[in-house]
Write a protein that holds these residues in place. Structure first.
Motif, PDB file in Angstrom:
ATOM      1  N   PRO A 193      42.691  47.303  24.784  1.00  0.00           N
ATOM      2  CA  PRO A 193      42.816  48.766  24.925  1.00  0.00           C
ATOM      3  C   PRO A 193      41.596  49.397  25.586  1.00  0.00           C
ATOM      4  O   PRO A 193      41.716  50.329  26.372  1.00  0.00           O
ATOM      5  CB  PRO A 193      42.962  49.240  23.477  1.00  0.00           C
ATOM      6  N   GLU A 194      40.440  48.868  25.268  1.00  0.00           N
ATOM      7  CA  GLU A 194      39.215  49.419  25.868  1.00  0.00           C
ATOM      8  C   GLU A 194      39.238  49.259  27.376  1.00  0.00           C
ATOM      9  O   GLU A 194      38.890  50.170  28.126  1.00  0.00           O
ATOM     10  CB  GLU A 194      38.016  48.703  25.256  1.00  0.00           C
ATOM     11  N   ALA A 195      39.672  48.078  27.823  1.00  0.00           N
ATOM     12  CA  ALA A 195      39.730  47.834  29.271  1.00  0.00           C
ATOM     13  C   ALA A 195      40.747  48.755  29.923  1.00  0.00           C
ATOM     14  O   ALA A 195      40.511  49.282  31.013  1.00  0.00           O
ATOM     15  CB  ALA A 195      40.071  46.365  29.525  1.00  0.00           C
ATOM     16  N   GLU A 196      41.872  48.933  29.240  1.00  0.00           N
ATOM     17  CA  GLU A 196      42.873  49.828  29.810  1.00  0.00           C
ATOM     18  C   GLU A 196      42.355  51.246  29.877  1.00  0.00           C
ATOM     19  O   GLU A 196      42.637  51.981  30.821  1.00  0.00           O
ATOM     20  CB  GLU A 196      44.144  49.771  28.977  1.00  0.00           C
ATOM     21  N   LEU A 197      41.598  51.617  28.869  1.00  0.00           N
ATOM     22  CA  LEU A 197      41.015  52.959  28.855  1.00  0.00           C
ATOM     23  C   LEU A 197      40.069  53.151  30.033  1.00  0.00           C
ATOM     24  O   LEU A 197      39.973  54.220  30.614  1.00  0.00           O
ATOM     25  CB  LEU A 197      40.280  53.189  27.537  1.00  0.00           C
ATOM     26  N   ARG A 198      39.381  52.100  30.369  1.00  0.00           N
ATOM     27  CA  ARG A 198      38.455  52.180  31.493  1.00  0.00           C
ATOM     28  C   ARG A 198      39.136  51.886  32.823  1.00  0.00           C
ATOM     29  O   ARG A 198      38.468  51.675  33.829  1.00  0.00           O
ATOM     30  CB  ARG A 198      37.313  51.190  31.285  1.00  0.00           C
ATOM     31  N   GLU A 199      40.442  51.799  32.796  1.00  0.00           N
ATOM     32  CA  GLU A 199      41.227  51.548  34.008  1.00  0.00           C
ATOM     33  C   GLU A 199      40.859  50.234  34.661  1.00  0.00           C
ATOM     34  O   GLU A 199      40.873  50.100  35.888  1.00  0.00           O
ATOM     35  CB  GLU A 199      41.076  52.708  34.989  1.00  0.00           C
ATOM     36  N   VAL A 200      40.500  49.270  33.861  1.00  0.00           N
ATOM     37  CA  VAL A 200      40.240  47.928  34.378  1.00  0.00           C
ATOM     38  C   VAL A 200      41.580  47.223  34.500  1.00  0.00           C
ATOM     39  O   VAL A 200      42.368  47.221  33.563  1.00  0.00           O
ATOM     40  CB  VAL A 200      39.308  47.151  33.428  1.00  0.00           C
ATOM     41  N   THR A 201      41.848  46.629  35.650  1.00  0.00           N
ATOM     42  CA  THR A 201      43.084  45.873  35.818  1.00  0.00           C
ATOM     43  C   THR A 201      42.811  44.406  35.521  1.00  0.00           C
ATOM     44  O   THR A 201      41.654  43.967  35.464  1.00  0.00           O
ATOM     45  CB  THR A 201      43.602  46.021  37.256  1.00  0.00           C
ATOM     46  N   ALA A 202      43.901  43.675  35.331  1.00  0.00           N
ATOM     47  CA  ALA A 202      43.747  42.249  35.075  1.00  0.00           C
ATOM     48  C   ALA A 202      43.090  41.576  36.281  1.00  0.00           C
ATOM     49  O   ALA A 202      42.253  40.672  36.125  1.00  0.00           O
ATOM     50  CB  ALA A 202      45.108  41.634  34.787  1.00  0.00           C
ATOM     51  N   ALA A 203      43.457  42.010  37.478  1.00  0.00           N
ATOM     52  CA  ALA A 203      42.857  41.423  38.673  1.00  0.00           C
ATOM     53  C   ALA A 203      41.354  41.711  38.723  1.00  0.00           C
ATOM     54  O   ALA A 203      40.552  40.835  39.084  1.00  0.00           O
ATOM     55  CB  ALA A 203      43.534  41.977  39.920  1.00  0.00           C
ATOM     56  N   ALA A 204      40.981  42.922  38.324  1.00  0.00           N
ATOM     57  CA  ALA A 204      39.555  43.249  38.331  1.00  0.00           C
ATOM     58  C   ALA A 204      38.801  42.449  37.284  1.00  0.00           C
ATOM     59  O   ALA A 204      37.683  41.976  37.520  1.00  0.00           O
ATOM     60  CB  ALA A 204      39.373  44.752  38.083  1.00  0.00           C
ATOM     61  N   ALA A 205      39.428  42.291  36.122  1.00  0.00           N
ATOM     62  CA  ALA A 205      38.783  41.495  35.077  1.00  0.00           C
ATOM     63  C   ALA A 205      38.609  40.058  35.544  1.00  0.00           C
ATOM     64  O   ALA A 205      37.566  39.422  35.309  1.00  0.00           O
ATOM     65  CB  ALA A 205      39.610  41.552  33.805  1.00  0.00           C
ATOM     66  N   LEU A 206      39.634  39.563  36.207  1.00  0.00           N
ATOM     67  CA  LEU A 206      39.561  38.195  36.724  1.00  0.00           C
ATOM     68  C   LEU A 206      38.503  38.099  37.816  1.00  0.00           C
ATOM     69  O   LEU A 206      37.752  37.107  37.898  1.00  0.00           O
ATOM     70  CB  LEU A 206      40.940  37.804  37.276  1.00  0.00           C
ATOM     71  N   GLY A 207      38.435  39.120  38.641  1.00  0.00           N
ATOM     72  CA  GLY A 207      37.409  39.136  39.679  1.00  0.00           C
ATOM     73  C   GLY A 207      36.011  39.123  39.094  1.00  0.00           C
ATOM     74  O   GLY A 207      35.098  38.468  39.620  1.00  0.00           O
ATOM     75  N   GLU A 208      35.866  39.838  37.985  1.00  0.00           N
ATOM     76  CA  GLU A 208      34.564  39.846  37.322  1.00  0.00           C
ATOM     77  C   GLU A 208      34.217  38.462  36.786  1.00  0.00           C
ATOM     78  O   GLU A 208      33.068  38.010  36.876  1.00  0.00           O
ATOM     79  CB  GLU A 208      34.612  40.867  36.178  1.00  0.00           C
ATOM     80  N   ILE A 209      35.235  37.799  36.245  1.00  0.00           N
ATOM     81  CA  ILE A 209      34.995  36.438  35.736  1.00  0.00           C
ATOM     82  C   ILE A 209      34.640  35.510  36.887  1.00  0.00           C
ATOM     83  O   ILE A 209      33.702  34.709  36.798  1.00  0.00           O
ATOM     84  CB  ILE A 209      36.254  35.936  34.999  1.00  0.00           C
ATOM     85  N   LEU A 210      35.371  35.635  37.974  1.00  0.00           N
ATOM     86  CA  LEU A 210      35.110  34.763  39.133  1.00  0.00           C
ATOM     87  C   LEU A 210      33.712  35.004  39.689  1.00  0.00           C
ATOM     88  O   LEU A 210      33.030  34.067  40.107  1.00  0.00           O
ATOM     89  CB  LEU A 210      36.155  35.011  40.221  1.00  0.00           C
ATOM     90  N   ALA A 211      33.305  36.272  39.672  1.00  0.00           N
ATOM     91  CA  ALA A 211      31.996  36.590  40.231  1.00  0.00           C
ATOM     92  C   ALA A 211      30.864  36.004  39.390  1.00  0.00           C
ATOM     93  O   ALA A 211      29.756  35.813  39.895  1.00  0.00           O
ATOM     94  CB  ALA A 211      31.829  38.105  40.329  1.00  0.00           C
ATOM     95  N   GLY A 212      31.147  35.746  38.136  1.00  0.00           N
ATOM     96  CA  GLY A 212      30.106  35.180  37.284  1.00  0.00           C
ATOM     97  C   GLY A 212      30.293  33.710  36.981  1.00  0.00           C
ATOM     98  O   GLY A 212      29.494  33.129  36.239  1.00  0.00           O
ATOM     99  N   MET A 213      31.325  33.103  37.512  1.00  0.00           N
ATOM    100  CA  MET A 213      31.620  31.697  37.197  1.00  0.00           C
ATOM    101  C   MET A 213      30.942  30.794  38.226  1.00  0.00           C
ATOM    102  O   MET A 213      31.265  30.848  39.413  1.00  0.00           O
ATOM    103  CB  MET A 213      33.143  31.501  37.223  1.00  0.00           C
ATOM    104  N   PRO A 214      30.007  29.966  37.793  1.00  0.00           N
ATOM    105  CA  PRO A 214      29.317  29.092  38.762  1.00  0.00           C
ATOM    106  C   PRO A 214      30.299  28.120  39.409  1.00  0.00           C
ATOM    107  O   PRO A 214      31.149  27.529  38.741  1.00  0.00           O
ATOM    108  CB  PRO A 214      28.298  28.353  37.898  1.00  0.00           C
ATOM    109  N   VAL A 215      30.172  28.013  40.710  1.00  0.00           N
ATOM    110  CA  VAL A 215      30.991  27.054  41.453  1.00  0.00           C
ATOM    111  C   VAL A 215      30.437  25.653  41.172  1.00  0.00           C
ATOM    112  O   VAL A 215      29.222  25.461  41.129  1.00  0.00           O
ATOM    113  CB  VAL A 215      30.936  27.387  42.953  1.00  0.00           C
ATOM    114  N   PRO A 216      31.288  24.674  40.950  1.00  0.00           N
ATOM    115  CA  PRO A 216      30.783  23.335  40.613  1.00  0.00           C
ATOM    116  C   PRO A 216      29.911  22.753  41.723  1.00  0.00           C
ATOM    117  O   PRO A 216      30.172  22.950  42.906  1.00  0.00           O
ATOM    118  CB  PRO A 216      32.057  22.517  40.401  1.00  0.00           C
ATOM    119  N   GLN A 217      28.890  22.100  41.267  1.00  0.00           N
ATOM    120  CA  GLN A 217      27.976  21.463  42.219  1.00  0.00           C
ATOM    121  C   GLN A 217      28.469  20.049  42.511  1.00  0.00           C
ATOM    122  O   GLN A 217      29.559  19.657  42.097  1.00  0.00           O
ATOM    123  CB  GLN A 217      26.568  21.435  41.626  1.00  0.00           C
ATOM    124  N   ALA A 218      27.666  19.313  43.186  1.00  0.00           N
ATOM    125  CA  ALA A 218      28.088  17.987  43.640  1.00  0.00           C
ATOM    126  C   ALA A 218      28.440  17.097  42.460  1.00  0.00           C
ATOM    127  O   ALA A 218      27.802  17.124  41.418  1.00  0.00           O
ATOM    128  CB  ALA A 218      26.975  17.339  44.445  1.00  0.00           C
TER     129      ALA A 218
END
Lengths: 341, 757
Positions: free
Chosen positions: A315-340
């Protein structure tokens, strides 16, 4: 419908990579990419300026998943599905979902044949390679459930007798997000059955001008050439399933789906079915790019269309007008890409 | 011891006893006496009796004793005066001159009847008294009202449920009239028909006691009335006594002294601190729905037609004008539990008794619908409204009927000014009815959002201000938002639209506050309106709802969770000073609260540091340390990048060299530490001259990272291809480095180098 010889239309494929891998895998990946682009180009003759949507629909087809297209009327949802069906030499059916549609109207029905003194099963429209379920949210939940059961199990069981659907089997469902009155929105559990949920969107200015110029003599769905056979599609599906995935990419997918389960914006994260779907789609995207291995870019590019519709916001995210895509984008932006590896 | 003198004065037992002198009548005048045949004494006086007849000790017809005319007449006057003064004790209930209309006829008529019927049967006197009582109600009602008996019966409860001062309505004044009449009738007949000394005033004193109890909450002093009664009772006692006339001034003097002593001693009695108030135990009228449409439901409608003139206020400062207070919520709508009580204009004080500003307003109604009357903050006095009712808890004002357009009244309000310390120390009142939120998923949503909004604040006032700021910042004001304040509607507002009017903001704030245990309610009122010549013109568009939270000792504190519009200065209107003050407090209180280190702590740390460095020149030590650190850093800046690059380029495995080339390129582009970027992400953000090299470098790096390994079956040719790929990767990496250096100004390059990432 004219048969299209795709082998005559193959563009030269050049890989920037060192030729150190088994030639078979790499070449097959190149051929896969050629056929994929051929199909995409064919569909884009009628769906202008929507390369991404077309590509995602094809990834769905080759992942053996199902596609949910949600957009406002007139953006080409149905045309996309019809063009996809028309480009493949496969049987396709269209079902217009209405509130009075019954499950048997989709799956088929057993009728007693007096001549033979036995029940005979009459196949419903779901027995086709590509099924267009138009405005799926207008049917009752019971009918929706019947279709979604077929989507998952790929067979219809009537009177304890299974009737498998043909392969490839792709359900393209459409729904309109605006006119929601009198509809039955798909619950989250059933949305999870769809590999992807995409939006076609309005075309850009230039594309829309092209569409206008092309009417009424331009390319039409009915005149689209067939560029792939059903057996080709089945072969491409089998090939895509064998695309190599390195261990770090597995870790990346699992970490990504795991992060959706702990995100403060999300009440419900992606299920293991979501992880599997993302993996299958990433394999196809890699093959479509001419690679015989998956890279994190494939996963990242498909994360939103594959996972977003499976997530439920807090509900908090909905209140802040965060979409699922935006939440996922936030996760992707902080998720380290695997190294070698 | 000698007994002779005593013996000489001894009276022989056989001698008849000396007749004791006995005064005849109250005048003490000496009269000749003689023994009666029954052993008594029969008085004989020229002044007693009528026409020189002998006075008889037996009661006169009618029971009264024969008395001198002036004493009896004076006694009747005193009884009438005592009754009248006792009735005047109701001046705290009815402060106006209308009270005299009820008292004077009721006090005088029985005395006159008693004087006229002293030789007549008692029933005749009482009959005449009843008729005159009835006639005495005519000045009150203006006519002979058949409902007078019923009004007397109902007036008790009406008086107990009325806030003082009460309206001087005939229905209420008739009780005073009746009480005074009864006291005067009983007193006058007692005086006339008995020999008692002061029993005639006891009914009047009972009436006074009743007036004291009923007027305990009223304004004014009882002392003058009590003093007058004391003097009159003393006078009656003297008139009815058998003492000499000389005793009269002495007795009056003594009575005055006693009255003065009572005046001094009375305030010292324990009951004077908290007088008994029967209204605290009276059955109050039930909560009544005073309007068919809740004022909160009108908010959206008013906002849709914002230009309707509702009322004007002439006041010396802009304030929010309160209309209605709603404190009960059932999940669908806010309602009022107010128990309105009639009042003559006084409004009971609120809980806050500290510093406050007094604001006077003159309100002229226009098109304001309903019977609610607007006023600023906590009214304490209202004049000009007949049929006024007030809710003692909220201070809301209500007219008996919808006032016509142009109707004007005056209000005096108190605007509390608590200090910041008092606010911080405020503790919310514990009242389950004011913290009740209907259970359900929406309640959990409100609780969760409220918990997040307060961000761990502990002080209730800080929680409230953070909640206010939260709503002001997370949602927007929109007059076109759908109306309604049901739980479903508020959920839609909080989760989906985030757009609403003050109706939704205030309702959401109040409910969220309740989930935090803060007793809250919703107030519907108006912003100050447009100012013109000291008059504020309030239109329907100025309607605003806000919330209030009740704190012990502070009373209800307002909070304005509506963004923008609360303190808006658009269309040249005036913002309420209350809102501005509230916002200042919010800014001051809401964001503070974190435990900050006191000033003494750094000083202590500084002292500790100085102690440790004692014995060494601190400047020299600091200089040496700084120089050493600078030198080490300079070496690191020069060596570390070179060494890192060399290590990557000379890695033993070609795959490691490829990945080293990629990392080197990322470092050169200033992307070190950006672990979430894929190769495609890195390429997509670069200009063409860089991406042309970066793209193949990324593909090679991805190939090395993610492509399946050939294992031991790799041929010499393949190994050579991988070696070539590594060289190719470094070629691209070097090209990226050159392009990046060409694009980066020297200061930026130096800065990046010095940062040594």
């Amino acid at each position: 419908m004219t048969q299209y010889n795709y082998q005559d239309q193959q563009p030269p494929y050049q890989s920037p990579l060192p030729q150190v891998q088994p030639q078979g895998q790499q070449q097959l990946a190149g051929q896969f990419a050629q056929r994929f682009q051929l199909l995409a180009g064919n569909i884009e003759r009628v769906i202008r300026g929507k390369h991404e949507a077309v590509e995602l629909a094809l990834i769905c087809l080759f992942s053996e998943g199902h596609l949910l297209v949600e957009d406002v009327p007139g953006t080409g949802k149905t045309t996309l599905a019809r063009a996809l069906a028309a480009s493949v030499d496969a049987e396709w059916r269209r079902v217009q979902f209405t509130p009075d549609l019954l499950p048997s109207d989709i799956t088929g029905v057993s009728i007693f044949n007096q001549a033979h003194q036995r029940f005979e099963f009459h196949h419903g429209p779901v027995f086709a390679n590509i099924v267009l379920a138009d405005e799926i949210n207008r049917a009752s939940p019971k009918t929706q459930a019947a279709l979604l059961e077929v989507m998952e199990e790929r067979r219809v069981t009537v009177d304890a007798e299974p009737h498998p659907v043909p392969r490839p089997f792709l359900v393209v469902a459409t729904q309109n997000p605006v006119d929601m009155e009198g509809t039955y929105p798909l619950p989250e559990a059933q949305l999870d059955r769809f590999l992807m949920k995409i939006s076609v969107g309005y075309p850009d200015h230039a594309s829309e001008v092209e569409v206008l110029k092309g009417m009424p003599t331009g390319p039409q769905v009915e005149r689209l050439p067939v560029v792939a056979r059903a057996s080709d599609v089945a072969g491409m599906i089998d090939f895509a399933a064998r695309i190599h995935v390195a261990d770090p990419v597995y870790d990346y997918i699992v970490a990504l789906c795991g992060a959706t389960r702990t995100s403060p914006h999300l009440r419900l994260g992606a299920s293991p079915r979501g992880s599997l779907a993302l993996l299958r789609a990433a394999r196809v995207k890699a093959a479509a790019a001419g690679r015989h291995y998956v890279v994190p870019e494939d996963v990242k590019a498909l994360a939103v269309p594959v996972l977003a519709h499976r997530l439920i916001l807090t509900p908090e995210a909905e209140l802040r007008e965060v979409t699922a895509a935006a939440a996922l984008g936030e996760i992707l932006a902080g998720m380290p890409v695997p190294q070698a590896a | 011891m000698t007994r002779a003198p005593l013996d000489t004065q001894h009276t022989p037992a056989t001698a008849p006893p000396a007749a004791p002198p006995r005064p005849a009548g109250h005048g003490g005048r000496q009269a000749s006496t003689r023994p009666t045949g029954r052993g008594g004494w029969q008085a004989s006086s020229r002044l007693t009796g009528r026409g020189g007849r002998e006075a008889s000790p037996s009661p006169a017809p009618g029971g009264g004793r024969r008395e001198p005319g002036w004493r009896w007449t004076a006694g009747l006057v005193v009884v009438a005066a005592v009754s009248g003064v006792a009735g005047w004790g109701f001046h705290r209930v009815f402060p106006g001159a209308e009270l005299l209309l009820a008292i004077v006829p009721a006090a005088l008529a029985p005395a006159a009847v008693a004087a006229l019927t002293r030789r007549r049967p008692l029933w005749l006197a009482l009959l005449l008294d009843v008729l005159l009582w009835l006639a005495g109600t005519v000045p009150l009602y203006g006519t002979l009202s058949p409902a007078v008996v019923k009004d007397v019966a109902d007036s008790w409860h009406a008086l107990l449920s009325t806030l003082l001062p009460a309206r001087p309505d005939p229905e209420l004044l008739v009780l005073v009239h009746t009480l005074v009449w009864a006291a005067a009738t009983i007193g006058a007949e007692t005086l006339t028909r008995t020999r008692t000394r002061i029993a005639a005033v006891l009914p009047a004193l009972a009436v006074h006691g009743l007036a004291l109890v009923l007027g305990v909450d009223g304004e004014g002093s009882n002392l003058p009335v009590a003093a007058a009664l004391f003097v009159l009772v003393a006078a009656l006692a003297l008139l009815r006594g058998d003492h000499s006339p000389l005793w009269l001034p002495a007795g009056l003097l003594a009575a005055s002294v006693l009255a003065a002593l009572a005046l001094v001693a009375a305030p010292l009695l324990p009951i004077a601190a908290r007088p008994y108030d029967p209204r605290e135990h009276a059955d109050l009228p039930p909560p009544a729905r005073v309007d068919s449409v809740s004022p909160l439901d009108r908010v959206s409608a008013w906002l849709q037609i914002p230009d309707r003139d509702l009322f004007t206020v002439k006041a010396d400062r802009p304030l929010n004008w309160r209309l209605a207070v709603l404190d009960r919520y059932d999940g669908v709508r806010w309602t009022s539990s107010a128990r309105f009580r009639p009042t003559g204009g006084r409004v009971p004080e609120g809980e806050w008794t500290g510093a406050a500003d007094v604001v006077r307003q003159r309100v002229t109604l226009g098109g304001l619908p309903g019977t609610w009357l607007p006023a600023a903050e906590r009214p304490e006095r209202v004049t000009g409204v007949r049929g006024l009712a007030v809710d003692p808890d909220s201070g809301s004002l209500l007219a008996a009927a919808r006032p016509p357009e142009g109707f004007a009244y005056e209000v005096t309000s108190r605007v509390p000014r608590p200090s910041k310390e008092e606010l911080l120390a405020a503790v919310p009142v514990r009242d389950p009815a004011l913290t009740d939120v209907p259970d359900g998923p929406q309640e959990r949503l409100l609780r969760e959002l409220a918990r997040q909004a307060v961000k761990g604040a502990q002080e209730p006032i800080r929680q409230a201000y953070r909640l206010q700021n939260y709503l002001r910042t997370t949602a927007g004001y929109d007059v076109t938002a759908p109306p309604g304040h049901s739980l479903k509607g508020l959920e839609f507002f909080l989760r989906t639209t985030h757009r609403g009017t003050s109706e939704q903001f205030a309702a959401a704030f109040a409910l969220m506050a309740r989930t935090l245990g803060l007793p809250s309610r919703v107030v519907v009122g108006f912003r100050p309106g447009q100012a013109a010549g000291g008059v504020y013109h309030v239109r329907s568009g100025h309607v605003m709802a806000w919330a209030e939270i009740k704190f012990a000792g502070l009373g209800w504190r307002p909070f304005y969770p509506t963004p923008g519009r609360s303190g808006a200065r658009d269309d040249h209107e005036v913002a309420s000073s209350a809102i501005e003050e509230s916002q200042e407090l919010a800014d001051e209180l809401a964001e503070g609260g974190a435990d900050r280190p006191g000033r003494s702590e750094p000083r202590a740390a500084e002292r500790g540091g100085q102690d440790e460095a004692a014995g060494v020149d601190p400047w020299a030590l600091a200089g040496a340390l700084a120089a050493g650190a600078a030198a080490a850093y300079a070496v690191a800046v020069a060596v570390v990048p070179w060494w890192r690059r060399r290590r990557r380029r000379r890695a033993p495995e070609p795959g490691q060299r490829v990945l080293g080339a990629w990392r080197q390129a990322c470092d050169d582009l200033g992307l070190r530490g950006e672990h979430a970027l894929t190769a495609a992400d890195v390429v997509s953000g670069q200009p063409e001259d860089i991406s042309v090299h970066l793209r193949p470098l990324g593909e090679i790096a991805n190939f090395v990272r993610y492509a399946p390994e050939t294992g031991t079956e790799a041929t010499v040719t393949e190994a050579a291809a991988v070696e070539a790929a590594a060289s190719e990767a470094w070629r691209h990496s070097d090209a990226v480095r050159r392009a990046a250096r060409a694009r980066t100004p020297l200061p930026a390059r130096l800065r990046d180098r010095l940062l040594l990432r």
